[in-house]
Design a protein around this motif. Structure first.
Motif, PDB file in Angstrom:
ATOM      1  N   ASN A  90      15.173  -0.614   0.013  1.00  0.00           N
ATOM      2  CA  ASN A  90      15.930  -0.667   1.398  1.00  0.00           C
ATOM      3  C   ASN A  90      16.430   0.426   1.881  1.00  0.00           C
ATOM      4  OD1 ASN A  90      14.985  -3.597   1.341  1.00  0.00           O
ATOM      5  ND2 ASN A  90      16.896  -4.389   1.477  1.00  0.00           N
ATOM      6  N   GLN A  91      17.329   1.246   1.111  1.00  0.00           N
ATOM      7  CA  GLN A  91      18.086   2.272   1.549  1.00  0.00           C
ATOM      8  C   GLN A  91      16.953   3.335   2.004  1.00  0.00           C
ATOM      9  OE1 GLN A  91      20.602   3.619  -1.202  1.00  0.00           O
ATOM     10  NE2 GLN A  91      22.073   1.782  -1.012  1.00  0.00           N
ATOM     11  N   GLN A  92      15.757   3.418   1.328  1.00  0.00           N
ATOM     12  CA  GLN A  92      14.644   4.349   1.491  1.00  0.00           C
ATOM     13  C   GLN A  92      14.137   4.067   2.812  1.00  0.00           C
ATOM     14  OE1 GLN A  92      12.190   4.668  -1.941  1.00  0.00           O
ATOM     15  NE2 GLN A  92      13.922   5.375  -3.094  1.00  0.00           N
ATOM     16  N   ILE A  93      13.760   2.551   3.052  1.00  0.00           N
ATOM     17  CA  ILE A  93      12.878   2.262   4.338  1.00  0.00           C
ATOM     18  C   ILE A  93      13.925   2.695   5.461  1.00  0.00           C
ATOM     19  CG2 ILE A  93      12.017   0.397   5.666  1.00  0.00           C
ATOM     20  CD1 ILE A  93      11.469  -0.997   2.585  1.00  0.00           C
ATOM     21  N   VAL A  94      15.163   2.439   5.472  1.00  0.00           N
ATOM     22  CA  VAL A  94      16.259   2.597   6.352  1.00  0.00           C
ATOM     23  C   VAL A  94      16.219   4.146   6.784  1.00  0.00           C
ATOM     24  CG1 VAL A  94      18.558   2.239   7.443  1.00  0.00           C
ATOM     25  CG2 VAL A  94      17.332   0.445   6.328  1.00  0.00           C
ATOM     26  N   ILE A  95      16.558   4.496   5.873  1.00  0.00           N
ATOM     27  CA  ILE A  95      16.891   6.229   6.013  1.00  0.00           C
ATOM     28  C   ILE A  95      15.298   6.840   6.657  1.00  0.00           C
ATOM     29  CG2 ILE A  95      17.061   8.411   4.880  1.00  0.00           C
ATOM     30  CD1 ILE A  95      18.777   7.023   2.895  1.00  0.00           C
ATOM     31  N   TYR A  96      14.237   6.467   6.367  1.00  0.00           N
ATOM     32  CA  TYR A  96      13.020   6.997   6.542  1.00  0.00           C
ATOM     33  C   TYR A  96      12.826   6.615   8.254  1.00  0.00           C
ATOM     34  CZ  TYR A  96       8.069   7.222   7.685  1.00  0.00           C
ATOM     35  OH  TYR A  96       6.718   7.530   8.459  1.00  0.00           O
ATOM     36  N   LYS A 106       0.969  -1.336  -0.016  1.00  0.00           N
ATOM     37  CA  LYS A 106      -0.067   0.075   0.048  1.00  0.00           C
ATOM     38  C   LYS A 106       0.910   1.140   0.135  1.00  0.00           C
ATOM     39  CE  LYS A 106      -3.399   0.192   2.844  1.00  0.00           C
ATOM     40  NZ  LYS A 106      -4.236   0.272   3.929  1.00  0.00           N
ATOM     41  N   VAL A 107       1.928   1.314   0.724  1.00  0.00           N
ATOM     42  CA  VAL A 107       2.986   2.263   0.761  1.00  0.00           C
ATOM     43  C   VAL A 107       3.703   2.619  -0.531  1.00  0.00           C
ATOM     44  CG1 VAL A 107       4.809   3.480   1.912  1.00  0.00           C
ATOM     45  CG2 VAL A 107       2.857   2.420   3.196  1.00  0.00           C
ATOM     46  N   ARG A 108       4.295   1.574  -1.036  1.00  0.00           N
ATOM     47  CA  ARG A 108       5.138   1.693  -2.082  1.00  0.00           C
ATOM     48  C   ARG A 108       4.424   1.706  -3.427  1.00  0.00           C
ATOM     49  NH1 ARG A 108      10.005   3.263  -3.149  1.00  0.00           N
ATOM     50  NH2 ARG A 108      10.437   2.834  -1.155  1.00  0.00           N
ATOM     51  N   LYS A 151       8.393  -4.388  -9.142  1.00  0.00           N
ATOM     52  CA  LYS A 151       9.533  -4.917  -8.614  1.00  0.00           C
ATOM     53  C   LYS A 151       9.860  -3.880  -7.290  1.00  0.00           C
ATOM     54  CE  LYS A 151      12.378  -6.699 -12.307  1.00  0.00           C
ATOM     55  NZ  LYS A 151      13.661  -6.566 -13.231  1.00  0.00           N
ATOM     56  N   ALA A 152       9.536  -2.429  -7.249  1.00  0.00           N
ATOM     57  CA  ALA A 152       9.897  -1.854  -6.264  1.00  0.00           C
ATOM     58  C   ALA A 152       8.773  -2.237  -5.179  1.00  0.00           C
ATOM     59  CB  ALA A 152       9.594  -0.384  -6.676  1.00  0.00           C
ATOM     60  N   THR A 153       7.534  -2.738  -5.674  1.00  0.00           N
ATOM     61  CA  THR A 153       6.291  -2.866  -4.453  1.00  0.00           C
ATOM     62  C   THR A 153       6.516  -4.236  -4.090  1.00  0.00           C
ATOM     63  OG1 THR A 153       4.660  -1.566  -6.073  1.00  0.00           O
ATOM     64  CG2 THR A 153       3.971  -3.023  -4.468  1.00  0.00           C
ATOM     65  N   ARG A 154       6.990  -5.096  -4.938  1.00  0.00           N
ATOM     66  CA  ARG A 154       7.310  -6.401  -4.376  1.00  0.00           C
ATOM     67  C   ARG A 154       8.441  -6.272  -3.528  1.00  0.00           C
ATOM     68  NH1 ARG A 154       9.914 -10.334  -8.651  1.00  0.00           N
ATOM     69  NH2 ARG A 154      11.381  -8.766  -8.241  1.00  0.00           N
ATOM     70  N   THR A 155       9.577  -5.864  -3.724  1.00  0.00           N
ATOM     71  CA  THR A 155      10.652  -5.506  -2.734  1.00  0.00           C
ATOM     72  C   THR A 155      10.149  -4.972  -1.148  1.00  0.00           C
ATOM     73  OG1 THR A 155      12.127  -5.466  -4.764  1.00  0.00           O
ATOM     74  CG2 THR A 155      12.942  -4.737  -2.385  1.00  0.00           C
ATOM     75  N   HIS A 156       9.488  -3.985  -1.359  1.00  0.00           N
ATOM     76  CA  HIS A 156       9.044  -3.168  -0.259  1.00  0.00           C
ATOM     77  C   HIS A 156       8.221  -4.196   0.624  1.00  0.00           C
ATOM     78  CE1 HIS A 156       8.262   1.197   1.582  1.00  0.00           C
ATOM     79  NE2 HIS A 156       8.079   0.055   2.358  1.00  0.00           N
ATOM     80  N   ALA A 157       7.072  -4.784  -0.085  1.00  0.00           N
ATOM     81  CA  ALA A 157       6.345  -5.546   0.681  1.00  0.00           C
ATOM     82  C   ALA A 157       6.799  -6.762   1.460  1.00  0.00           C
ATOM     83  CB  ALA A 157       5.207  -5.811  -0.318  1.00  0.00           C
ATOM     84  N   ARG A 158       7.696  -7.219   0.590  1.00  0.00           N
ATOM     85  CA  ARG A 158       8.547  -8.560   1.052  1.00  0.00           C
ATOM     86  C   ARG A 158       9.499  -8.310   2.076  1.00  0.00           C
ATOM     87  NH1 ARG A 158      12.403 -10.458  -3.315  1.00  0.00           N
ATOM     88  NH2 ARG A 158      13.398  -8.547  -2.394  1.00  0.00           N
ATOM     89  N   ASN A 159       9.927  -7.200   2.160  1.00  0.00           N
ATOM     90  CA  ASN A 159      10.870  -7.035   3.156  1.00  0.00           C
ATOM     91  C   ASN A 159      10.462  -6.264   4.424  1.00  0.00           C
ATOM     92  OD1 ASN A 159      13.004  -7.641   1.363  1.00  0.00           O
ATOM     93  ND2 ASN A 159      13.811  -5.450   1.112  1.00  0.00           N
ATOM     94  N   LEU A 160       9.333  -5.582   4.159  1.00  0.00           N
ATOM     95  CA  LEU A 160       8.417  -5.372   5.483  1.00  0.00           C
ATOM     96  C   LEU A 160       7.776  -6.664   5.942  1.00  0.00           C
ATOM     97  CD1 LEU A 160       6.757  -1.828   4.955  1.00  0.00           C
ATOM     98  CD2 LEU A 160       8.991  -2.555   6.125  1.00  0.00           C
ATOM     99  N   VAL A 174      18.125  -8.170  15.449  1.00  0.00           N
ATOM    100  CA  VAL A 174      18.361  -9.187  14.545  1.00  0.00           C
ATOM    101  C   VAL A 174      17.684  -9.030  13.091  1.00  0.00           C
ATOM    102  CG1 VAL A 174      17.921 -11.667  14.275  1.00  0.00           C
ATOM    103  CG2 VAL A 174      18.899 -10.636  16.513  1.00  0.00           C
ATOM    104  N   GLY A 175      16.312  -8.532  13.288  1.00  0.00           N
ATOM    105  CA  GLY A 175      15.531  -8.221  12.008  1.00  0.00           C
ATOM    106  C   GLY A 175      15.993  -7.232  11.199  1.00  0.00           C
ATOM    107  N   GLY A 176      16.838  -6.228  11.702  1.00  0.00           N
ATOM    108  CA  GLY A 176      17.187  -5.096  10.663  1.00  0.00           C
ATOM    109  C   GLY A 176      18.476  -5.756   9.883  1.00  0.00           C
ATOM    110  N   TYR A 177      19.312  -6.704  10.735  1.00  0.00           N
ATOM    111  CA  TYR A 177      20.407  -7.185   9.972  1.00  0.00           C
ATOM    112  C   TYR A 177      20.106  -8.227   9.036  1.00  0.00           C
ATOM    113  CZ  TYR A 177      24.451 -10.066   9.108  1.00  0.00           C
ATOM    114  OH  TYR A 177      25.441 -10.575   8.530  1.00  0.00           O
TER     115      TYR A 177
END
Length: 212
Positions: free
Chosen positions: A133-139, A36-38, A63-72, A118-121
């Motif tokens: 991933n960089q955008q998520i971590v920076i946010y 929903k966010v990406r 691809k961007a939506t899939r990456t964001h959703a999968r990683n969260l 642990v989750g972050g690593y």
């Protein structure tokens, strides 16, 4: 179908299974929230700043939506799993020498930090990192810095005194001037970097700056 529902319902309603069912819920919620966010963000950024055929643009959005959703989703799963394991481990240690009926799961202050570490690593810290991933971590980092700044000037939180020792006059000065200074320096630094070292900026930010 009714037979399957009848066989699953007792397990779903069993309070002992609640921690494990929460793992599935966390993974699902991470997937849904990430999509929903990406999706709208990727849709706008790709069609505004990227050139190429429609099929290629839609693939980038997917691809961007899939990456964001999968990683969260994966982070939520790893974090929740860590919290369940740490709580169970703590309760097992606390129950040594006690009756089984007195066994109680307890959450320590450091559990959330350890599970988040642990989750972050596992999800965001290993390997070559994508721009998503960089955008998520920076946010997350930016929100944490703001939260810590607020905690520093708040009173009576019990977890630390913050700027308590400075007195109320200094606390009011910090509270009143912190945001203007932070906002001014942030824009000063980003414009300086964009002017002289644009390649160092994240591609999406660099594209936005160029467009403006």
């Amino acid at each position: 179908m009714d037979a399957i529902k009848d066989s699953l319902l007792p397990h779903l309603l069993n309070p002992h299974n609640a921690p494990y069912l929460s793992l599935l819920k966390a993974f699902r919620n991470g997937l849904v929230y990430g999509a929903k966010v990406r999706f709208p963000h990727a849709l706008v950024m790709v069609f505004l700043f990227r050139s190429g055929p429609l099929r290629e643009k839609l693939l980038l959005v997917f691809k961007a939506t899939r990456t964001h959703a999968r990683n969260l989703g994966m982070f939520a799963l790893v974090y929740k799993s860590g919290m369940v394991l740490l709580k169970q481990g703590t309760s097992s240690l606390n129950s040594l020498g006690r009756q089984e009926g007195l066994k109680k799961e307890a959450e320590a202050d450091w559990h959330s930090f350890a599970a988040g570490l642990v989750g972050g690593y596992v999800v965001f810290g290993r390997g070559i990192q994508s721009s998503v991933n960089q955008q998520i971590v920076i946010y997350v980092f930016a929100r944490v810095v703001l939260a810590l700044a607020k905690l520093a000037v708040q009173q009576g939180k019990g977890k630390g005194e913050g700027l308590e020792g400075l007195g109320w006059r200094w606390r009011e000065r910090v509270r009143g001037n912190a945001w203007p200074i932070f906002a001014s320096l942030s824009w000063a630094m980003v414009m300086w970097v964009f002017r002289w070292y644009p390649e160092a900026l994240q591609p999406s930010l660099r594209s936005s700056m160029k467009y403006m």
